[in-house]
Design a protein around this motif. Sequence first.
Motif, mmCIF file in Angstrom:
data_model
loop_
_atom_site.group_PDB
_atom_site.id
_atom_site.type_symbol
_atom_site.label_atom_id
_atom_site.label_comp_id
_atom_site.label_asym_id
_atom_site.label_seq_id
_atom_site.Cartn_x
_atom_site.Cartn_y
_atom_site.Cartn_z
ATOM 1 N N TYR A 58 -2.067 -4.743 6.491
ATOM 2 C CA TYR A 58 -2.469 -3.446 5.941
ATOM 3 C C TYR A 58 -2.253 -2.338 6.972
ATOM 4 N N HIS A 59 -1.536 -1.295 6.562
ATOM 5 C CA HIS A 59 -1.259 -0.133 7.403
ATOM 6 C C HIS A 59 -0.487 -0.502 8.673
ATOM 7 N N GLU A 100 -2.749 8.928 1.281
ATOM 8 C CA GLU A 100 -3.098 8.595 2.662
ATOM 9 C C GLU A 100 -3.589 9.812 3.434
ATOM 10 N N THR A 108 -10.687 4.931 -1.935
ATOM 11 C CA THR A 108 -9.533 4.995 -2.832
ATOM 12 C C THR A 108 -9.632 6.212 -3.744
ATOM 13 N N GLU A 155 -4.433 -0.140 -6.064
ATOM 14 C CA GLU A 155 -4.424 0.043 -4.612
ATOM 15 C C GLU A 155 -4.147 -1.272 -3.894
ATOM 16 N N ILE A 210 -5.934 -7.852 -1.733
ATOM 17 C CA ILE A 210 -6.791 -7.973 -0.552
ATOM 18 C C ILE A 210 -6.348 -9.086 0.396
ATOM 19 N N ASP A 233 0.844 -1.200 0.000
ATOM 20 C CA ASP A 233 0.000 0.000 0.000
ATOM 21 C C ASP A 233 0.880 1.251 0.000
ATOM 22 N N ASP A 234 1.393 1.699 -1.176
ATOM 23 C CA ASP A 234 0.957 1.216 -2.464
ATOM 24 C C ASP A 234 2.149 1.193 -3.430
ATOM 25 N N SER A 245 -13.139 2.162 4.157
ATOM 26 C CA SER A 245 -11.968 2.639 3.429
ATOM 27 C C SER A 245 -12.438 3.323 2.156
ATOM 28 N N GLY A 290 -4.907 -9.265 4.930
ATOM 29 C CA GLY A 290 -5.275 -7.907 5.333
ATOM 30 C C GLY A 290 -4.771 -7.509 6.701
ATOM 31 N N SER A 319 -5.320 -3.343 0.117
ATOM 32 C CA SER A 319 -5.746 -3.396 1.513
ATOM 33 C C SER A 319 -5.257 -4.698 2.129
ATOM 34 N N ILE A 360 -10.592 -7.197 8.457
ATOM 35 C CA ILE A 360 -11.233 -5.888 8.605
ATOM 36 C C ILE A 360 -11.842 -5.739 9.984
#
Length: 820
Positions: free
Chosen positions: A276-277, A167, A251, A202, A270, A132-133, A249, A273, A204, A511
Motif C-alpha cells: 500500500y502506497h 490522495e 476514504t 478503495e 486489504i 489504490d485505486d 486512514s 498491506g 489499503s 499497518i
Amino acid sequence: MDYRLPTPLTAEDISDNPSSFIEERARNDLVVFTALGPRVCGSHANDIAAVELLMKTLREIDRVKLPVHNMEIDIQKPTGAFSMGFQEGLTSSYASVPVVIVKLEPASAPVNHSVLINCHFDSVPGSPGASDDMISCVTMLEILRVLTRQDTPLRNTIVFLFNGAEENGMQGSHAFVAGRQANSSQMGHRWAHNLRTFVNLEASGAGGREVLFQTGPGNGWILNSYAKAPYPYGSVVGEEIFQRGLIPSDTDYRVFRDHAKIPGLDMAFIKNGWVYHTKFDNIDNISPGSIQHMGANVLAILQHLGNLDFNQVQYTTEKMVYYDVFGLFVIIYSETTSVIVNLIVGIAAVYFAWREANGEGSTILVHVLTTVMAWVAGVASAALVAAVLNFAKYYAPFHSYPSLALILFGIPAVCAQVLVFSVMFAGREDDTWIATKTTLAFLLLACSFTSRALFTVTINLGFGLIAWITARKLFKDPQRKLLYYLALGEVFPLTMSLYLVNNFVDVFVPIMGRSGTETNPNLFVAILTAVVISVPTLTGLIPIFVFFKKTFLKLSALFFVLILAIIVIVVGRVPYGETTPMRLHLVEVDRTWFDSDLTTVRKTETGFWFFNLDPNLRSFFPVFEESVPEIKNAIDMQTDTCEDLYCGLPYYFPVAKLIRKTQWLPKPVGLSLDLKGRVRMDLIHDSFISPTVRRLTLSFIGPDHMTIVLSPTENYELIKWSLTNEVPEGNVNYKNRPTYFIYHGRGITFERFEVTLDLRRKIAQDVSENVRGALDITFSGFWLHGDEMKSQQMKEIISRFPSWTYGLGFSAATHVYSIP
C-alpha cells in the motif's frame, strides 16, 4: 476460504456470459493505465494523460452501447474547501482538480433517482497505484461495458465518478458533490443533486478479496443490496475498528456521508498491506480472480440498486449488524435485534450459571473474578513477551509473517490462563467451562448497547450453551459427551473466530509499519492478539487445555521455544524483506525563517528530514550507518519541544501527534534558487474592520501541493475565514494555542491561493503583556512528481539504504513567519 477467489472470466467466456463481468478486459485496461506511472494530482500523468485515456475508453464504450441506454460524459475541474476531523484536524482546499463523470440512464423515461459509484485514478507519489485505486476504476469501466450491452436498462440512473484527487485528502469526491465550477455559483455537479446512495471502492492492500468495511449510516436496505453479491466478505467488526480511528486512514465514504448526506457502502482490498502506497502496488501483486471478485460483487449490487424503487424505501437511522460466513453468504440484522438476542443469550447463560452454582452468588463471583484474572494474566504474559522482544532488540519479528503473531503472543496468553484456572479450580476442571461462559455472559450483557461486534461473543456463548446442556441430557459417557460438545458447541464458533482473527493480523501487522512513532508494534500486536485469542476465540477450549494441562503446557513450551528459535535463526533482527519493506520517507527540505517584516531572511537551514512512518525506523539507524555513514550526524527532534509551529517542518498532513519523533540530517547545500523562488507568501491586506477585529488577506504561491499551518497568538482568536462557512475547532498543540492546518492542492493549471482571516483582538486582561504579534505561520510547498521531486543527491542517498527498505523521497521548501 479466506484465499478462495472466483475463476477469472476471459474474452473467450463472453459469448457464454454476455451479462457477466469479464476480468480479462478489466485487467487489460489496468495494464494500460498503470503504464502511465505514478499519477499525482497536478501532474501531467494524472491531469492530462489519465483523463485523456479515460475519455478515450469511455467514448469507445459509448460508441458500441445499445440504443436503449443514454450515456453522457462530463469533465469537471472545480474549486472548494471543507474541514474534517482527520487526525489533528484538517481543512482541505483545492482548485481545478480533475474529475470525470459518466451518467447512465434509460434512453426513455429515466427516473429521477441516482446511484453513485466512485473510484479515484490518482495515486500517491512514487506508486503506480494499481490497487489504490486504479483497479476500482477499471472495474467500473468494465461494469459500464456490461450494463450498456444489456437489452433492458436499469430503472435508476447510475453515476460513475472517476475522481482524480482522493490522495489530496478526498478532494475529488468533495469537488463533485460540493465544489464550485469556475465562473459559476453552483455548488456541486448537476448530477450530484439526485443521489440516493453510493458505492465507494478503495484499497489499503493488493490482491485477495475486497471487503465491505463500512456501511450506512443506518438504512438496512443498503445492506440488502450487498446480500445480492455472489462473493460476500465483510463484517461490522471492521466498521467499528475503522470508525473508532484504530486504522490511520480515511476514504471518500466520509465525504459522501457528511457532505452529500447519503448512505452507502465502502469496500476495499486489504490483503498484502505492505505494498500500500509503495512502488510495489503494481499489477503483478493483484491475484488472478481479485478483479473478478470485486467486479461480480459490485455489478450485482448496482443491478439491485439500479432497479430499486426509492419511493418505497424507508430511510432509518438504525445501525445494522452484518458478517459473512466464510464468504458463502452474509447475515444481516438490526442493532435492536442484536441487543435483544444478546440479552436473551446473556440472561439464559447467567441463569444456567446460577443453577449450576445452586443459587450461590459467591460461587458465581469467584467464577467471574477467576476468569478476569485469567484474561488479565493472558494479556500480561503476551505483553511481557513483547517487552522482552523489545529489550532484546527484536522489533516486530512478525512483520513479514503475520501468523507468527498468533503463535508468539497467543501461546503465552493461553498458557497463563491455563495456569490460573488450574490453581483456582484444582480438581474441579468443569468449573473452568462454567466460569468462562458466565463471564462471557456478563460481558455480553454489559456491552450489548455499546458495540455491534459482540456477535462473535453471542455465537460462542450461544452454541456452547446449547451444546453443553444437550450433551448432559443425551450422553452419560464422558468421552461421547465431550466429542458431541466439541462438534456442536465449539467447531463453528472457533472457526468463525479464527476467520476474523486471520483478518485482524492481515490488516494490523502491515499497518504497524506505517503507524507512526507513538506506537509500539510488539506491544500493540501482543495485546490485540491476546485479547482476540482469549475472549471470543478459545474460551470454550480453555477447559480442555486445563484438563490436559501438563501435556498442553509441555507441548506449548516446546512449540514456543521452536518459534523463538525460528525468529532468532531465520528472521533475525531485521524482520523486513524486499516485498515487505520498511517505509523510509525522506524529505529534502529548505527552511527559511523571516523577520516581522515578512521579507527579511532571519535564518536558513537545509537538510534531509526523516518522516518516520515506521515506528522502528530510529532503532535501525545503527544498521543504516553501514551503508549511509553520514546518518550518524542526524539530530533527533520532537514536535512537543520545538520552538516553531510544527517544528517549522513540512508536515504533509496534520500528524504531529502520530509522528512526534523525527530526525534531521543537516546538509550544506539546499534546493535550487529556482525551486525556492517559487514559494512565497505575501500579506496583501491588513486592516481593522472594527475596533477589535483585524482582517488579514494572505497570498500563497507555490507548487501544486502546499500546507499552511496557522496559530493566532494569545492576543487574538480566529473568528472567520474565507475557506469555509465556519472556522473549524483549532487543535491545541502549539504553546497551548489553537492551530489550523490547511492542505491545498490544485490541478495542473497554476493558480494563486488566497486566504482572508478575521482575527479578534482580546482585551488586555486576558493576555500577557509579553506576548508579541498576531499570527504564526508555517508554510510549505511540496514537489511530489517529475524531475523536481528528487535531486541527484536525494537519489544517491536513497540508493544506499538496504534493499529491505522502501525509500520515498521528495522535496519541500518551508517558510516560517510571525505576523506582528
